[in-house]
Design an enzyme around this catalytic site. Structure first.
Site, PDB file in Angstrom:
ATOM      1  CB  ALA A  51      16.249  10.660   1.577  1.00 47.68           C
ATOM      2  N   GLY A  65       0.836  -1.203   0.000  1.00 44.47           N
ATOM      3  CA  GLY A  65       0.000   0.000   0.000  1.00 44.47           C
ATOM      4  C   GLY A  65       0.866   1.245   0.000  1.00 44.47           C
ATOM      5  CE  LYS A  71     -19.737  14.443  23.528  1.00 46.87           C
ATOM      6  NZ  LYS A  71     -18.286  14.459  23.576  1.00 46.87           N
ATOM      7  N   GLY A 102     -10.338  12.688  21.089  1.00 48.03           N
ATOM      8  CA  GLY A 102     -11.096  12.569  22.347  1.00 48.03           C
ATOM      9  C   GLY A 102     -12.432  11.863  22.163  1.00 48.03           C
ATOM     10  N   GLY A 114       4.736  -7.118   4.022  1.00 45.08           N
ATOM     11  CA  GLY A 114       4.814  -7.915   2.782  1.00 45.08           C
ATOM     12  C   GLY A 114       6.089  -7.573   2.008  1.00 45.08           C
ATOM     13  CB  ILE A 163      -1.108   4.628   6.446  1.00 44.19           C
ATOM     14  CG1 ILE A 163      -2.067   3.500   6.050  1.00 44.19           C
ATOM     15  CG2 ILE A 163      -0.772   5.530   5.277  1.00 44.19           C
ATOM     16  CD1 ILE A 163      -3.493   3.988   5.780  1.00 44.19           C
ATOM     17  CG  ASP A 164      -1.602  -0.554   7.777  1.00 41.91           C
ATOM     18  OD1 ASP A 164      -2.498   0.293   7.598  1.00 41.91           O
ATOM     19  OD2 ASP A 164      -1.437  -1.551   7.053  1.00 41.91           O
ATOM     20  NE  ARG A 185     -28.177  11.220  12.122  1.00 42.44           N
ATOM     21  CZ  ARG A 185     -28.247  11.690  10.894  1.00 42.44           C
ATOM     22  NH1 ARG A 185     -27.162  12.089  10.269  1.00 42.44           N
ATOM     23  NH2 ARG A 185     -29.404  11.780  10.278  1.00 42.44           N
TER      24      ARG A 185
HETATM   25  O1  F6P Z   1      -1.349  -1.526   4.336  1.00 43.53           O
HETATM   26  C1  F6P Z   1      -1.990  -0.341   4.056  1.00 43.53           C
HETATM   27  C2  F6P Z   1      -3.437  -0.568   3.846  1.00 43.53           C
HETATM   28  O2  F6P Z   1      -4.039   0.678   3.534  1.00 43.53           O
HETATM   29  C3  F6P Z   1      -4.194  -1.223   5.013  1.00 43.53           C
HETATM   30  O3  F6P Z   1      -4.503  -0.301   6.007  1.00 43.53           O
HETATM   31  C4  F6P Z   1      -5.396  -1.808   4.321  1.00 43.53           C
HETATM   32  O4  F6P Z   1      -5.902  -2.907   5.044  1.00 43.53           O
HETATM   33  C5  F6P Z   1      -4.825  -2.234   2.990  1.00 43.53           C
HETATM   34  O5  F6P Z   1      -3.674  -1.451   2.773  1.00 43.53           O
HETATM   35  C6  F6P Z   1      -5.749  -2.050   1.806  1.00 43.53           C
HETATM   36  O6  F6P Z   1      -5.068  -2.420   0.660  1.00 43.53           O
HETATM   37  P1  F6P Z   1      -5.609  -2.276  -0.835  1.00 43.53           P
HETATM   38  O7  F6P Z   1      -5.669  -0.808  -1.165  1.00 43.53           O
HETATM   39  O8  F6P Z   1      -4.611  -2.987  -1.668  1.00 43.53           O
HETATM   40  O9  F6P Z   1      -6.956  -2.903  -0.846  1.00 43.53           O
END
Ligand code: F6P
Length: 322
Positions: A24, A13, A215, A187, A106, A128-129, A164
Site C-alpha cells: 500500500a 518480529g 466435563k 471459550g 522497538g 502480532i502482540d 486432560r
Molecule cells: O513481538 C512479537 C513476538 O512474537 C513476541 O510475541 C515474542 O515475545 C517475540 O516476538 C519473540 O521474538 P523472537 O522471535 O525474536 O525471539
C-alpha cells in the site's frame, strides 16, 4: 523542504500483513509522485545501506503473503548513536529524508531516535502482540489470533478424548491481548494474562474443581512470560490435582501464515494513510486505528498512552467461560 523520497522498512518480529502495508505504501507513494525505496532487514539493513529503489511491480502478488519480503531484524547496534549516524549517511547517499517504519514498540523507539537526527518518520503498528497503545489493532494480531484458534480447536479434540487439562501458551510479549481474545473465542476454562494474573494456588484449585465436574477436561490459555516455565507448571498441576495436564507452547507458528482479510485491509488503510500524511507534510507521527477511524499521534503522545483495557471482555469470561 517537502518530502520527495521515501524509504519503507519492517522491523522487529515479523507479522502477517506487513507485506500488505508495504504494498500500500509503495503504490500510494508512487501515485502521489514520491520516489519510493525499501530498506532490507530493518534498522540493521539501514546501517548497512541495504537500500533499493522500487517500482509498483516490486509489490505485486504480496498482499496475501505472510512474513515480510523486506526481511526483519532486531538491531542492537542501532541503539548506539554512532550506528544511527551511519544509517543517516546511508540515507543521505540515496537522497532519502523520510522513513515509514512498520513494527512494534522497538521500531517506534528506533524511528523516534531517527527523528532526533533530522529524519522524517511515520510509524505503522505491525506486531502480532497488539501491544501498541496508540492503535486499537495492530497489523498481524487478527491473523495470529485466528491461527491460535485453529490450533486450540485441534487441541480441544485430544484434550477432551483424554480428559486432560491442556495449558496453551501464546505469544504477546508482556501483553495479554492474544491470550484474552483467543481465550474468549475458544471459550476456554481459564485465561491467564499479565494484566489479570492468578496465583498458582488459585489455578490448581480451579482445575481440581473442574476435574470433579461433569466435563472433566479443561483448556487454559496463558500469555507467555506469565509462567517462567509452563511445562514445569503443567507437571506440578498434574501432581497436585491428579488430573493429567499437558503444556503446549505455540511459539513462532503464531507469526506465520497468510494474513487475514482484516489484517490486509487494516494494513492497506494504514499504509495509504501514512503516505497521505506525508503528502500533507505531516510527519514524526505514529498512525493507528481509533473507533475504526485512522488517527495519528506524536511519538510523545503515543508513548505516554496507557495500555489498552478490556473490562468488557474480561467480564465475558466470568459470564460464559465459567
Ligand atoms: O513481538 C512479537 C513476538 O512474537 C513476541 O510475541 C515474542 O515475545 C517475540 O516476538 C519473540 O521474538 P523472537 O522471535 O525474536 O525471539
Amino acid at each position: 523542504m517537502r518530502v520527495r523520497r521515501i524509504a519503507v522498512l519492517t522491523s522487529g518480529g515479523d507479522a502477517p500483513g506487513m507485506n500488505a502495508a508495504v504494498r500500500a505504501i509503495i503504490r500510494a507513494g508512487l501515485k502521489n509522485g514520491f520516489e519510493m525505496f525499501v530498506v532490507y532487514e530493518g534498522y540493521k539493513g539501514l546501517i548497512e545501506g541495504r537500500i533499493e529503489k522500487v517500482d509498483r511491480n516490486f509489490v505485486s502478488d504480496i498482499i496475501n503473503r505472510g512474513g515480510t519480503i523486506l526481511k526483519s531484524a532486531r538491531s542492537r547496534d542501532f541503539k548506539t548513536k554512532e550506528a544511527r549516524l551511519i544509517a543517516i549517511d546511508q540515507l543521505k547517499n540515496f537522497g532519502i529524508d523520510t522513513i515509514i517504519a512498520i513494527g512494534g514498540d522497538g521500531t517506534y523507539m528506533g524511528a523516534k531516535e531517527l527523528t532526533e537526527l533530522g529524519i522524517k518518520c511515520v510509524c505503522i503498528p505491525g506486531t502480532i502482540d497488539n501491544d501498541i497503545a496508540s492503535s486499537e489493532y495492530t497489523i498481524g494480531f487478527d491473523t495470529a489470533l485466528n491461527t491460535i484458534c485453529d490450533v486450540v480447536d485441534k487441541l480441544r479434540d485430544t484434550t477432551a478424548s483424554h480428559q486432560r487439562c491442556t495449558i496453551i501458551e501464546v505469544m504477546g510479549n508482556t501483553s495479554g491481548d492474544l491470550a484474552l481474545f483467543s481465550g474468549i473465542a475458544e471459550g476456554v476454562e481459564m485465561i491467564l494474562t499479565p494484566e489479570h494474573p492468578f496465583t498458582e494456588e488459585e489455578i490448581i484449585n480451579r482445575i481440581r474443581l473442574l476435574g470433579s465436574g461433569f466435563k472433566k477436561h479443561s483448556l487454559v490459555i496463558v500469555s507467555e512470560k506469565v509462567f517462567p516455565n509452563v511445562i514445569s507448571f503443567a507437571e506440578k498441576l498434574s501432581k497436585e490435582t491428579g488430573i493429567e495436564a499437558r503444556a503446549e507452547v505455540l511459539g513462532r507458528l503464531q507469526r506465520g501464515g497468510s494474513p487475514s482479510a482484516f489484517d490486509r485491509i487494516l494494513a492497506t488503510r494504514l499504509g495509504v494513510y501514512a503516505v497521505d500524511l506525508l503528502k500533507d507534510n505531516i510527519y514524526n507521527v505514529v498512525v493507528g486505528l481509533k473507533d475504526n477511524k485512522l488517527v495519528y499521534y506524536t511519538f510523545e503522545e503515543a508513548f505516554s498512552m496507557p495500555k489498552k483495557e478490556y473490562a468488557q471482555l474480561y467480564r465475558l469470561i466470568n459470564i460464559v467461560n465459567r
